[in-house]
Design a protein around this motif. Structure first.
Motif, PDB file in Angstrom:
ATOM      1  N   UNK A  32     -53.060  21.410  16.060  1.00  0.00           N
ATOM      2  CA  UNK A  32     -51.941  22.284  16.346  1.00  0.00           C
ATOM      3  C   UNK A  32     -51.499  22.849  15.001  1.00  0.00           C
ATOM      4  N   UNK A  34     -48.658  25.492  12.870  1.00  0.00           N
ATOM      5  CA  UNK A  34     -47.300  26.024  12.965  1.00  0.00           C
ATOM      6  C   UNK A  34     -46.966  26.868  11.723  1.00  0.00           C
ATOM      7  N   UNK A  49     -46.463  28.927  17.017  1.00  0.00           N
ATOM      8  CA  UNK A  49     -47.262  27.696  17.147  1.00  0.00           C
ATOM      9  C   UNK A  49     -48.587  28.026  17.815  1.00  0.00           C
ATOM     10  N   UNK A  94     -50.384  19.700  12.661  1.00  0.00           N
ATOM     11  CA  UNK A  94     -50.043  18.443  13.296  1.00  0.00           C
ATOM     12  C   UNK A  94     -51.122  17.426  12.999  1.00  0.00           C
ATOM     13  N   UNK A  96     -52.165  14.664  14.489  1.00  0.00           N
ATOM     14  CA  UNK A  96     -52.938  13.919  15.479  1.00  0.00           C
ATOM     15  C   UNK A  96     -53.001  14.691  16.788  1.00  0.00           C
ATOM     16  N   UNK A  97     -53.936  15.616  16.864  1.00  0.00           N
ATOM     17  CA  UNK A  97     -54.054  16.399  18.095  1.00  0.00           C
ATOM     18  C   UNK A  97     -54.402  15.468  19.246  1.00  0.00           C
ATOM     19  N   UNK A  98     -53.696  15.640  20.334  1.00  0.00           N
ATOM     20  CA  UNK A  98     -53.951  14.796  21.488  1.00  0.00           C
ATOM     21  C   UNK A  98     -53.123  13.522  21.454  1.00  0.00           C
ATOM     22  N   UNK A  99     -52.548  13.253  20.296  1.00  0.00           N
ATOM     23  CA  UNK A  99     -51.682  12.087  20.189  1.00  0.00           C
ATOM     24  C   UNK A  99     -50.245  12.502  20.444  1.00  0.00           C
ATOM     25  N   UNK A 100     -49.448  11.540  20.788  1.00  0.00           N
ATOM     26  CA  UNK A 100     -48.045  11.872  21.011  1.00  0.00           C
ATOM     27  C   UNK A 100     -47.210  11.664  19.754  1.00  0.00           C
ATOM     28  N   UNK A 101     -47.864  11.350  18.640  1.00  0.00           N
ATOM     29  CA  UNK A 101     -47.084  11.023  17.451  1.00  0.00           C
ATOM     30  C   UNK A 101     -46.621  12.270  16.724  1.00  0.00           C
ATOM     31  N   UNK A 102     -47.476  13.233  16.537  1.00  0.00           N
ATOM     32  CA  UNK A 102     -47.067  14.548  16.067  1.00  0.00           C
ATOM     33  C   UNK A 102     -46.521  14.661  14.684  1.00  0.00           C
ATOM     34  N   UNK A 103     -46.984  13.839  13.722  1.00  0.00           N
ATOM     35  CA  UNK A 103     -46.585  14.002  12.337  1.00  0.00           C
ATOM     36  C   UNK A 103     -47.060  15.352  11.837  1.00  0.00           C
ATOM     37  N   UNK A 104     -46.228  16.043  11.053  1.00  0.00           N
ATOM     38  CA  UNK A 104     -46.583  17.338  10.495  1.00  0.00           C
ATOM     39  C   UNK A 104     -46.918  17.221   9.016  1.00  0.00           C
ATOM     40  N   UNK A 106     -47.254  19.679   5.764  1.00  0.00           N
ATOM     41  CA  UNK A 106     -46.812  21.009   5.349  1.00  0.00           C
ATOM     42  C   UNK A 106     -47.532  21.475   4.086  1.00  0.00           C
TER      43      UNK A 106
END
Lengths: 116, 114
Positions: A32, A34, A49, A94, A96-104, A106
């Motif tokens: 992902x 952004x 996004x 992002x 971890x694509x597919x993960x729900x953790x979503x650390x960005x 930058x």
């Protein structure tokens, strides 16, 4: 770990000129992506996004970005700059694509200056 | 619809002190992430909280700790402050549902360590 490179820490354009802010990412899987904008003394505002639905993504304030997998790029463009576009722009990926953790992760940011 | 809110806006501390920063997520969000943005840099991930537990952590020392409350709000605590901790601390909220990975940021807390 993912990484993001923003080419050019400062970009200056004249009002009405094309804006092009460059972003390249490193990722083993399609991520992902952004773009955020930060005005002085403020937090980050989401511009747009990419989530793989379409390679050309349209955002707010007339900005758009194109995902190019072959170039691992996600450059931000706007056909005609406005004085109010002057701000710091951050590209992020992002973790971890597919993960729900979503650390960005930058990039270092690109400061856009718009001359009258 | 209230967005992400953070308090205080600004804070000045001296080296060795402890500080607590607060964040309320956007309505409907259950996940809070904290980022540190040093001057002239992009934000760096500190940690993320979901279901009152730390789910993921960045490369920050144990002096940085956090908490999430049942109402999803969160605190960031920093002990034994160093001059290098001076930065803008950003809180971001998101949802762990199907439309995850979009994080919405608050205005930040500017911490100055003297």
């Amino acid at each position: 770990a993912q990484s993001v490179t923003q080419l050019g820490s400062h970009v200056s354009v004249s009002e009405g000129a094309l804006v092009l802010l460059r972003c390249n990412y490193s990722s083993s899987v399609p991520p992902y992506l952004f773009w955020y904008v930060q005005y002085p003394n403020q937090g980050l505002q989401l511009l747009l996004k990419y989530t793989s639905a379409a390679t050309l993504v349209k955002g707010i304030n007339g900005f758009e970005a194109e995902f190019k997998k072959s170039e691992t790029s996600f450059h931000l463009t706007k056909p005609s700059a406005h004085m109010s576009d002057a701000a710091e722009y951050f590209c992020a990926v992002s973790g971890d694509r597919g993960s729900t953790l979503g650390r960005l992760y930058f990039g270092r940011g690109t400061q856009l200056t718009v001359w009258p | 619809d209230a967005g992400v809110t953070q308090s205080p806006t600004h804070l000045i501390k001296t080296r060795g002190q402890q500080v607590t920063l607060r964040c309320s997520p956007k309505s409907g969000h259950d996940t809070v992430s904290w980022y540190q943005q040093a001057l002239g840099q992009g934000p760096q991930f500190i940690f993320q909280y979901y279901e009152e537990e730390e789910r993921q952590r960045g490369n920050f020392p144990d002096r940085f700790s956090g908490h999430q409350f049942p109402n999803y709000s969160s605190e960031l605590n920093v002990n034994a402050l160093l001059l290098g901790d001076s930065a803008l601390y950003l809180c971001a909220s998101s949802n762990q549902g199907p439309s995850t990975d979009t994080q919405y940021f608050g205005p930040g807390t500017r911490l100055t360590v003297l």
